[in-house]
Write a protein that holds these residues in place. Structure first.
Motif, PDB file in Angstrom:
ATOM      1  N   UNK A 106       0.818  -1.214   0.000  1.00  0.00           N
ATOM      2  CA  UNK A 106       0.000   0.000   0.000  1.00  0.00           C
ATOM      3  C   UNK A 106       0.852   1.264   0.000  1.00  0.00           C
ATOM      4  N   UNK A 107       2.004   1.208   0.636  1.00  0.00           N
ATOM      5  CA  UNK A 107       2.913   2.355   0.704  1.00  0.00           C
ATOM      6  C   UNK A 107       2.608   3.245   1.892  1.00  0.00           C
ATOM      7  N   UNK A 108       3.483   4.189   2.139  1.00  0.00           N
ATOM      8  CA  UNK A 108       4.734   4.470   1.429  1.00  0.00           C
ATOM      9  C   UNK A 108       5.716   3.288   1.500  1.00  0.00           C
ATOM     10  N   UNK A 109       6.603   3.265   0.524  1.00  0.00           N
ATOM     11  CA  UNK A 109       7.495   2.107   0.347  1.00  0.00           C
ATOM     12  C   UNK A 109       8.681   2.083   1.308  1.00  0.00           C
ATOM     13  N   UNK A 110       8.955   3.196   1.980  1.00  0.00           N
ATOM     14  CA  UNK A 110      10.016   3.209   2.994  1.00  0.00           C
ATOM     15  C   UNK A 110       9.392   2.767   4.315  1.00  0.00           C
ATOM     16  N   UNK A 111       9.954   1.713   4.902  1.00  0.00           N
ATOM     17  CA  UNK A 111       9.381   1.117   6.108  1.00  0.00           C
ATOM     18  C   UNK A 111      10.424   1.099   7.218  1.00  0.00           C
ATOM     19  N   UNK A 112      10.013   1.544   8.401  1.00  0.00           N
ATOM     20  CA  UNK A 112      10.854   1.459   9.595  1.00  0.00           C
ATOM     21  C   UNK A 112      10.155   0.515  10.565  1.00  0.00           C
ATOM     22  N   UNK A 113      10.856  -0.558  10.931  1.00  0.00           N
ATOM     23  CA  UNK A 113      10.352  -1.479  11.945  1.00  0.00           C
ATOM     24  C   UNK A 113      11.098  -1.220  13.237  1.00  0.00           C
ATOM     25  N   UNK A 114      10.391  -0.746  14.248  1.00  0.00           N
ATOM     26  CA  UNK A 114      11.008  -0.529  15.552  1.00  0.00           C
ATOM     27  C   UNK A 114      10.849  -1.803  16.368  1.00  0.00           C
ATOM     28  N   UNK A 115      11.922  -2.582  16.410  1.00  0.00           N
ATOM     29  CA  UNK A 115      11.932  -3.845  17.161  1.00  0.00           C
ATOM     30  C   UNK A 115      12.664  -3.691  18.496  1.00  0.00           C
ATOM     31  N   UNK A 116      12.857  -2.448  18.939  1.00  0.00           N
ATOM     32  CA  UNK A 116      13.627  -2.215  20.170  1.00  0.00           C
ATOM     33  C   UNK A 116      12.923  -2.769  21.410  1.00  0.00           C
ATOM     34  N   UNK A 117      11.614  -3.024  21.317  1.00  0.00           N
ATOM     35  CA  UNK A 117      10.876  -3.593  22.452  1.00  0.00           C
ATOM     36  C   UNK A 117      10.527  -5.065  22.252  1.00  0.00           C
ATOM     37  N   UNK A 118      11.142  -5.684  21.247  1.00  0.00           N
ATOM     38  CA  UNK A 118      10.902  -7.111  20.987  1.00  0.00           C
ATOM     39  C   UNK A 118      11.743  -7.926  21.962  1.00  0.00           C
ATOM     40  N   UNK A 119      11.103  -8.936  22.557  1.00  0.00           N
ATOM     41  CA  UNK A 119      11.789  -9.779  23.541  1.00  0.00           C
ATOM     42  C   UNK A 119      12.519 -10.962  22.910  1.00  0.00           C
ATOM     43  N   UNK A 120      12.050 -11.400  21.743  1.00  0.00           N
ATOM     44  CA  UNK A 120      12.608 -12.625  21.161  1.00  0.00           C
ATOM     45  C   UNK A 120      12.319 -12.669  19.670  1.00  0.00           C
ATOM     46  N   UNK A 121      13.305 -13.092  18.887  1.00  0.00           N
ATOM     47  CA  UNK A 121      13.137 -13.346  17.457  1.00  0.00           C
ATOM     48  C   UNK A 121      13.707 -14.728  17.170  1.00  0.00           C
TER      49      UNK A 121
END
Length: 114
Positions: free
Chosen positions: A42-57
């Protein structure tokens, strides 16, 4: 998104910012991939994922990040990932730090967007 992964989406003129908390794992990955992938389309095509609060990947979460980075690139956009020490360590463990654009803060990620 799911019980184990929650987030918000903020859409600006040049980018969209997702702030996520919880676990990016095999349980949450299908919904994560579907929701974020649709937003990239859908856009906009620039994406920022803030994973600073993610506990586990886990590995499926990493796979989803790689797929989203490729999707953003093919749409002539980009994916910036804001990490914490745990996420960075996991990404470096599988040697994806050069492919995934890791950033120390949301502001640093936004600074890379033209």
């Amino acid at each position: 998104m799911t019980v184990s992964l929650r987030g918000t989406r903020e859409v600006k003129e040049k980018y969209q910012l997702f702030r996520l908390t919880g676990l990016l794992d095999a349980f949450s990955e299908p919904t994560f991939r579907k929701v974020i992938g649709k937003c990239v389309e859908e856009g906009p095509k620039q994406v920022v994922l803030d994973l600073s609060q993610i506990d586990f990947v886990d590995s499926s979460g990493l796979g989803a990040l790689v797929q989203l980075a490729k999707q953003a690139q093919s749409a002539e956009g980009g994916l910036q990932i804001v990490t914490n020490a745990r996420v960075t360590q996991t990404v470096k463990l599988v040697r994806l730090e050069k492919f995934l654009s890791l950033q120390p803060s949301v502001q640093a990620a936004l600074d890379t967007i033209k």
